[in-house]
Design a protein around this motif. Structure first.
Motif, PDB file in Angstrom:
ATOM      1  N   TYR A   1       0.845  -1.191   0.000  1.00  0.00           N
ATOM      2  CA  TYR A   1       0.000   0.000   0.000  1.00  0.00           C
ATOM      3  C   TYR A   1       0.880   1.240   0.000  1.00  0.00           C
ATOM      4  O   TYR A   1       2.020   1.225   0.470  1.00  0.00           O
ATOM      5  N   PHE A   2       0.353   2.329  -0.547  1.00  0.00           N
ATOM      6  CA  PHE A   2       1.090   3.580  -0.615  1.00  0.00           C
ATOM      7  C   PHE A   2       0.972   4.376   0.688  1.00  0.00           C
ATOM      8  O   PHE A   2       0.065   4.156   1.489  1.00  0.00           O
TER       9      PHE A   2
ATOM     10  N   ARG B   1       0.622  -8.868   9.048  1.00  0.00           N
ATOM     11  CA  ARG B   1       2.005  -9.244   8.745  1.00  0.00           C
ATOM     12  C   ARG B   1       2.253  -9.404   7.246  1.00  0.00           C
ATOM     13  O   ARG B   1       3.407  -9.491   6.823  1.00  0.00           O
ATOM     14  N   ARG B   2       1.201  -9.456   6.464  1.00  0.00           N
ATOM     15  CA  ARG B   2       1.355  -9.619   5.018  1.00  0.00           C
ATOM     16  C   ARG B   2       0.999  -8.340   4.267  1.00  0.00           C
ATOM     17  O   ARG B   2       0.862  -8.369   3.051  1.00  0.00           O
ATOM     18  N   LEU B   3       0.912  -7.229   4.985  1.00  0.00           N
ATOM     19  CA  LEU B   3       0.701  -5.919   4.388  1.00  0.00           C
ATOM     20  C   LEU B   3       1.946  -5.070   4.598  1.00  0.00           C
ATOM     21  O   LEU B   3       2.393  -4.891   5.734  1.00  0.00           O
ATOM     22  N   VAL B   4       2.517  -4.557   3.518  1.00  0.00           N
ATOM     23  CA  VAL B   4       3.775  -3.824   3.615  1.00  0.00           C
ATOM     24  C   VAL B   4       3.660  -2.494   2.877  1.00  0.00           C
ATOM     25  O   VAL B   4       2.963  -2.376   1.867  1.00  0.00           O
ATOM     26  N   PRO B   5       4.331  -1.443   3.381  1.00  0.00           N
ATOM     27  CA  PRO B   5       4.280  -0.147   2.709  1.00  0.00           C
ATOM     28  C   PRO B   5       5.122  -0.144   1.438  1.00  0.00           C
ATOM     29  O   PRO B   5       6.184  -0.773   1.366  1.00  0.00           O
TER      30      PRO B   5
ATOM     31  N   ARG C   1       0.023  11.241   9.434  1.00  0.00           N
ATOM     32  CA  ARG C   1       0.809  10.465  10.389  1.00  0.00           C
ATOM     33  C   ARG C   1      -0.073   9.452  11.125  1.00  0.00           C
ATOM     34  O   ARG C   1       0.358   8.319  11.397  1.00  0.00           O
ATOM     35  N   ALA C   2      -1.302   9.852  11.426  1.00  0.00           N
ATOM     36  CA  ALA C   2      -2.220   8.923  12.102  1.00  0.00           C
ATOM     37  C   ALA C   2      -2.549   7.739  11.208  1.00  0.00           C
ATOM     38  O   ALA C   2      -2.628   6.591  11.673  1.00  0.00           O
ATOM     39  N   VAL C   3      -2.735   7.996   9.918  1.00  0.00           N
ATOM     40  CA  VAL C   3      -3.029   6.922   8.970  1.00  0.00           C
ATOM     41  C   VAL C   3      -1.838   5.973   8.857  1.00  0.00           C
ATOM     42  O   VAL C   3      -2.002   4.744   8.806  1.00  0.00           O
ATOM     43  N   ALA C   4      -0.628   6.519   8.811  1.00  0.00           N
ATOM     44  CA  ALA C   4       0.563   5.671   8.738  1.00  0.00           C
ATOM     45  C   ALA C   4       0.659   4.772   9.969  1.00  0.00           C
ATOM     46  O   ALA C   4       1.007   3.588   9.864  1.00  0.00           O
TER      47      ALA C   4
END
Length: 223
Positions: free
Chosen positions: A108-109, A174-178, A125-128
């Motif tokens: 995800y971006f 654990r399978r979601l990465v930026p 920042r809260a979303v991150a």
């Protein structure tokens, strides 16, 4: 990235924002606009800009699912019509696709609002933090996922809302990465509804969904 990526964009009366999104994407990639019955000429705008348009039942979940099913590329990138990927997005997508082990990870971006207001930076920042800690990136952050993994998970379900949260929960934190790029999304709804009221509304919807309230009922409550 030719032949490797389908970009799916669900639309409903998005003629005002879609050109900027498509312009940011550039060429060389299959783009599928899943139109849910727009009355403002969205489909015509997309057609004039040279992308593929399919007509689907209204609702972001059904539209996303139909758009994914209409393509054949081994990777999928889902975007909202009022969200455009920022500089370097292609390189970030390619790195994710090429990295070993990402066949069962989704990317995800980093969210950025198209607003200069200081409060926008605080919500970014809260979303991150939410995305990192809870594994809950929303649809306006985009989602990059391998088609076999997407299909194994059951894809987007035909929900009227919360379709992004539903899929993110099945993917797992654990399978979601930026991804190393931004998604620049419209701040119009926040500026219209208020930078406090809009997030509060979103949090209320998320809380009700977590408690098991059906999305169709949440939609009736909040519109």
């Amino acid at each position: 990235m030719e032949q490797r990526l389908d970009i799916v964009i669900p639309c409903l009366n998005a003629a005002g924002t879609l050109p900027a999104t498509l312009g940011a994407l550039g060429g060389g990639t299959e783009v599928i606009v899943a139109d849910g019955g727009s009355t403002d000429g969205t489909a015509g705008v997309a057609d004039a800009l040279g992308v593929r348009v399919i007509r689907t039942p209204r609702g972001r979940g059904p539209q996303l699912a139909a758009g994914a099913a209409a393509g054949e590329a081994p990777w999928l990138l889902f975007l909202h019509a009022d969200t455009r990927p920022g500089p370097g997005w292609r390189d970030a997508v390619e790195r994710h696709i090429d990295a070993p082990g990402n066949a069962e990870r989704a990317g995800y971006f980093r969210l950025r609002f198209d607003s200069a207001a200081p409060v926008a930076r605080r919500w970014e920042r809260a979303v991150a933090w939410r995305s990192r800690v809870f594994g809950l990136p929303y649809g306006d952050q985009g989602l990059l996922i391998a088609r076999p993994f997407y299909e194994t998970l059951g894809g987007f379900r035909p929900l009227p809302l919360m379709e992004d949260v539903d899929l993110a929960r099945r993917i797992g934190r654990r399978r979601l990465v930026p991804l190393g790029a931004e998604a620049i999304t419209s701040a119009a709804r926040y500026e219209r509804d208020g930078w406090l009221l809009r997030p509060a509304r979103n949090l209320a919807c998320l809380s009700l969904y977590a408690l098991g309230v059906p999305p169709r009922l949440i939609r009736r409550l909040y519109g």
